[in-house]
Write a protein that holds these residues in place. Structure first.
Motif, PDB file in Angstrom:
ATOM      1  N   TYR A   6      78.368  20.383  34.685  1.00  0.00           N
ATOM      2  CA  TYR A   6      79.688  19.619  34.816  1.00  0.00           C
ATOM      3  C   TYR A   6      79.306  18.514  35.881  1.00  0.00           C
ATOM      4  CZ  TYR A   6      83.556  21.867  32.719  1.00  0.00           C
ATOM      5  OH  TYR A   6      84.371  22.720  31.962  1.00  0.00           O
ATOM      6  N   LEU A   7      79.724  17.330  35.342  1.00  0.00           N
ATOM      7  CA  LEU A   7      79.827  16.147  36.351  1.00  0.00           C
ATOM      8  C   LEU A   7      81.296  16.100  37.171  1.00  0.00           C
ATOM      9  CD1 LEU A   7      77.868  13.402  34.178  1.00  0.00           C
ATOM     10  CD2 LEU A   7      76.841  15.065  35.867  1.00  0.00           C
ATOM     11  N   ILE A  38      70.562  20.816  28.267  1.00  0.00           N
ATOM     12  CA  ILE A  38      72.087  21.273  28.831  1.00  0.00           C
ATOM     13  C   ILE A  38      72.877  21.729  27.506  1.00  0.00           C
ATOM     14  CG2 ILE A  38      72.077  19.940  31.119  1.00  0.00           C
ATOM     15  CD1 ILE A  38      74.020  18.057  29.389  1.00  0.00           C
ATOM     16  N   SER A  39      73.888  22.904  27.918  1.00  0.00           N
ATOM     17  CA  SER A  39      74.597  23.200  26.899  1.00  0.00           C
ATOM     18  C   SER A  39      75.748  22.150  26.156  1.00  0.00           C
ATOM     19  CB  SER A  39      75.386  24.362  27.427  1.00  0.00           C
ATOM     20  OG  SER A  39      76.452  24.949  26.621  1.00  0.00           O
ATOM     21  N   PRO A  40      75.913  22.527  25.039  1.00  0.00           N
ATOM     22  CA  PRO A  40      77.118  21.609  24.420  1.00  0.00           C
ATOM     23  C   PRO A  40      78.442  21.747  25.151  1.00  0.00           C
ATOM     24  CG  PRO A  40      75.841  22.630  22.915  1.00  0.00           C
ATOM     25  CD  PRO A  40      75.357  23.163  23.946  1.00  0.00           C
ATOM     26  N   LYS A  41      78.469  22.931  25.944  1.00  0.00           N
ATOM     27  CA  LYS A  41      79.830  23.130  26.660  1.00  0.00           C
ATOM     28  C   LYS A  41      79.880  22.375  28.040  1.00  0.00           C
ATOM     29  CE  LYS A  41      80.461  27.993  24.808  1.00  0.00           C
ATOM     30  NZ  LYS A  41      80.353  29.314  25.577  1.00  0.00           N
ATOM     31  N   SER A  42      78.742  21.508  28.252  1.00  0.00           N
ATOM     32  CA  SER A  42      78.909  20.741  29.323  1.00  0.00           C
ATOM     33  C   SER A  42      80.074  19.810  29.441  1.00  0.00           C
ATOM     34  CB  SER A  42      77.351  19.970  29.421  1.00  0.00           C
ATOM     35  OG  SER A  42      76.394  20.861  29.487  1.00  0.00           O
ATOM     36  N   ARG A  43      80.684  19.433  30.599  1.00  0.00           N
ATOM     37  CA  ARG A  43      81.548  18.397  30.628  1.00  0.00           C
ATOM     38  C   ARG A  43      81.506  17.435  31.651  1.00  0.00           C
ATOM     39  NH1 ARG A  43      82.070  20.326  26.511  1.00  0.00           N
ATOM     40  NH2 ARG A  43      83.766  21.505  25.456  1.00  0.00           N
ATOM     41  N   VAL A  44      82.417  16.146  31.690  1.00  0.00           N
ATOM     42  CA  VAL A  44      82.621  15.392  32.465  1.00  0.00           C
ATOM     43  C   VAL A  44      84.018  15.732  33.282  1.00  0.00           C
ATOM     44  CG1 VAL A  44      82.833  13.185  33.517  1.00  0.00           C
ATOM     45  CG2 VAL A  44      81.051  13.670  31.617  1.00  0.00           C
ATOM     46  N   ILE A  59      92.417   8.858  31.989  1.00  0.00           N
ATOM     47  CA  ILE A  59      91.628  10.259  32.073  1.00  0.00           C
ATOM     48  C   ILE A  59      92.288  11.236  30.896  1.00  0.00           C
ATOM     49  CG2 ILE A  59      91.610  12.164  33.409  1.00  0.00           C
ATOM     50  CD1 ILE A  59      91.061  10.685  36.080  1.00  0.00           C
ATOM     51  N   ALA A  60      93.545  11.154  30.963  1.00  0.00           N
ATOM     52  CA  ALA A  60      94.293  11.963  29.819  1.00  0.00           C
ATOM     53  C   ALA A  60      93.813  11.503  28.519  1.00  0.00           C
ATOM     54  CB  ALA A  60      95.761  11.908  30.121  1.00  0.00           C
ATOM     55  N   LYS A  61      93.829  10.129  28.184  1.00  0.00           N
ATOM     56  CA  LYS A  61      93.373   9.629  26.819  1.00  0.00           C
ATOM     57  C   LYS A  61      92.007  10.005  26.771  1.00  0.00           C
ATOM     58  CE  LYS A  61      93.620   5.470  24.210  1.00  0.00           C
ATOM     59  NZ  LYS A  61      92.189   5.543  23.431  1.00  0.00           N
ATOM     60  N   LEU A  62      91.116   9.706  27.651  1.00  0.00           N
ATOM     61  CA  LEU A  62      89.800  10.326  27.415  1.00  0.00           C
ATOM     62  C   LEU A  62      89.478  11.820  27.167  1.00  0.00           C
ATOM     63  CD1 LEU A  62      87.847   8.578  30.551  1.00  0.00           C
ATOM     64  CD2 LEU A  62      87.250   7.972  27.965  1.00  0.00           C
ATOM     65  N   HIS A  63      90.380  12.781  27.592  1.00  0.00           N
ATOM     66  CA  HIS A  63      90.535  14.055  27.350  1.00  0.00           C
ATOM     67  C   HIS A  63      90.816  14.356  25.711  1.00  0.00           C
ATOM     68  CE1 HIS A  63      91.048  18.342  27.631  1.00  0.00           C
ATOM     69  NE2 HIS A  63      92.059  18.222  27.220  1.00  0.00           N
ATOM     70  N   THR A  64      91.919  13.483  25.580  1.00  0.00           N
ATOM     71  CA  THR A  64      92.413  13.568  24.118  1.00  0.00           C
ATOM     72  C   THR A  64      91.424  13.232  23.116  1.00  0.00           C
ATOM     73  OG1 THR A  64      94.621  13.224  25.014  1.00  0.00           O
ATOM     74  CG2 THR A  64      94.395  12.909  22.668  1.00  0.00           C
ATOM     75  N   ASP A  65      90.795  11.992  23.534  1.00  0.00           N
ATOM     76  CA  ASP A  65      90.031  11.344  22.365  1.00  0.00           C
ATOM     77  C   ASP A  65      88.741  12.049  22.270  1.00  0.00           C
ATOM     78  OD1 ASP A  65      92.154   9.686  21.747  1.00  0.00           O
ATOM     79  OD2 ASP A  65      91.165   8.096  23.099  1.00  0.00           O
ATOM     80  N   ASN A  66      87.987  12.652  23.455  1.00  0.00           N
ATOM     81  CA  ASN A  66      86.875  13.026  23.708  1.00  0.00           C
ATOM     82  C   ASN A  66      86.833  14.275  24.194  1.00  0.00           C
ATOM     83  OD1 ASN A  66      83.970  13.628  24.010  1.00  0.00           O
ATOM     84  ND2 ASN A  66      83.601  11.454  24.638  1.00  0.00           N
ATOM     85  N   PRO A  67      86.334  15.532  23.797  1.00  0.00           N
ATOM     86  CA  PRO A  67      86.307  16.789  24.216  1.00  0.00           C
ATOM     87  C   PRO A  67      85.334  16.774  25.534  1.00  0.00           C
ATOM     88  CG  PRO A  67      85.451  17.119  22.177  1.00  0.00           C
ATOM     89  CD  PRO A  67      86.064  15.651  22.281  1.00  0.00           C
ATOM     90  N   LEU A  68      84.420  15.911  25.766  1.00  0.00           N
ATOM     91  CA  LEU A  68      83.381  15.901  26.784  1.00  0.00           C
ATOM     92  C   LEU A  68      84.149  15.665  27.947  1.00  0.00           C
ATOM     93  CD1 LEU A  68      80.187  15.996  27.057  1.00  0.00           C
ATOM     94  CD2 LEU A  68      80.334  13.565  27.121  1.00  0.00           C
ATOM     95  N   PHE A  69      85.347  15.215  27.902  1.00  0.00           N
ATOM     96  CA  PHE A  69      85.937  14.832  29.271  1.00  0.00           C
ATOM     97  C   PHE A  69      87.057  15.747  29.614  1.00  0.00           C
ATOM     98  CE2 PHE A  69      83.890  10.873  27.935  1.00  0.00           C
ATOM     99  CZ  PHE A  69      83.385  10.374  29.116  1.00  0.00           C
TER     100      PHE A  69
END
Length: 320
Positions: A6-7, A38-44, A59-69
């Motif tokens: 996690y970052l 690193i694992s595909p479950k890694s996140r920012v 931040i909310a938009k990034l989370h909606t558009d990209n599961p990485l965030f």
């Protein structure tokens, strides 16, 4: 088995730089996941520290558009160190290792691979240390060097030229959670944890966009926090100063008595007024140092929460 990374990135009014930060981190973590480091479950995990602009909306938009965030929103602005701690304590429930960094892209994200390599080699804590300060002004370079040396002279265990760019394993984060200080200075707390550590050097860049969140006033306040949170030497210096002044006053008294006995007349207006002003200034300075410690005790004994989470956007865990 691949470890989850996690970052954790504290954000305060970072709407100008956040899109570019997200783009670069998407590429970096994508490369590392594809390489199998690193694992595909890694996140920012982006932590909004009560921003007044559109940081949380981004931040909310990034989370909606990209599961990485993932996103964490604090209910109120608590300061960089508390926001960072909130992110670390949230990430430790679902990550094997956590890297903390700033959102301004001054920290070189290309050394994340080396952080992870050191973790796999057995390090629980990996410090990102600047290899040089060539990009700083002469004033900032000189004051920073003097500050680190002063901290060490005061007995504070600290890694020189290290900010908050570091990797910590889950074991190290569990140990960090046991430190309950309200007056947070993570650069001083983390070295106290122990465990195996290593250092990765890197070149720090200029801020990509936006304004620095640490003007001179905040930097000085942060420096004072670091000194008074980890060392009682200033109070001991005050005691030493008081003893020296008392000894000098006794010698001065003895000298004046001799002058009186031998019949010398001493006008001494300038000396008298200078002494009064000097002693008054020293007394106020000493009271200020003591007051700084009393203020910290006052904050500690109230045991107020260091942060309050308003909203958590994270698909991988429901724990906070």
């Amino acid at each position: 088995m691949q470890s989850i990374l996690y970052l954790v990135i504290p954000c305060y009014n970072e709407q100008e730089v956040l899109p570019e930060t997200a783009r670069r981190l998407t590429c970096k973590l994508g490369e590392m996941i594809a390489a199998g480091s690193i694992s595909p479950k890694s996140r920012v995990l982006l932590v909004d520290d009560g921003s007044k602009d559109d940081t949380w909306a981004l931040i909310a938009k990034l989370h909606t558009d990209n599961p990485l965030f993932s996103g964490l929103k604090l209910a109120h602005n608590q300061g960089h160190q508390n926001a960072l701690l909130a992110g670390l304590m949230t990430a430790r429930t679902c990550a094997d290792m956590v890297i903390s960094m700033d959102a301004d892209l001054q920290d070189d994200i290309n050394v994340i691979d080396r952080f992870v390599q050191e973790y796999y080699a057995g390090s629980d804590i990996v410090y990102g240390v600047r290899s040089s300060r060539a990009s700083d002004t002469v004033f900032k370079r000189t004051t920073a060097l003097g500050y680190y040396r002063f901290l060490k002279w005061m007995g504070v265990e600290i890694v020189e030229n290290h900010a908050d760019y570091r990797l910590m394993s889950r074991r190290a984060l569990d140990a960090l959670s046991q430190y309950q200080e309200v007056n947070l200075f993570l650069r001083g707390i983390v070295p106290l944890i122990g465990f195996r550590m290593s250092i990765v050097t890197y070149e720090r860049s200029e801020r990509f966009a936006g304004e620095s969140k640490y003007p001179l006033k905040k930097m000085l306040a942060f420096a004072i926090d670091g000194i008074t949170s980890f060392s009682v030497k200033p109070i001991r210096l005050v005691t030493t100063l008081g003893a020296i002044i008392f000894a000098v006053s006794l010698l001065e008294l003895f000298y004046l008595l001799l002058l009186k006995l031998f019949g010398y007349t001493v006008t001494g207006w300038t000396t008298l007024m200078g002494s009064i002003w000097a002693l008054g200034g020293i007394q106020l300075l000493c009271l200020g140092v003591i007051g700084e410690y009393i203020g910290k005790i006052y904050k500690e004994v109230k045991r107020r929460p260091r942060y309050v989470i308003d909203q958590l956007e994270n698909d991988t865990t429901t724990e906070v």
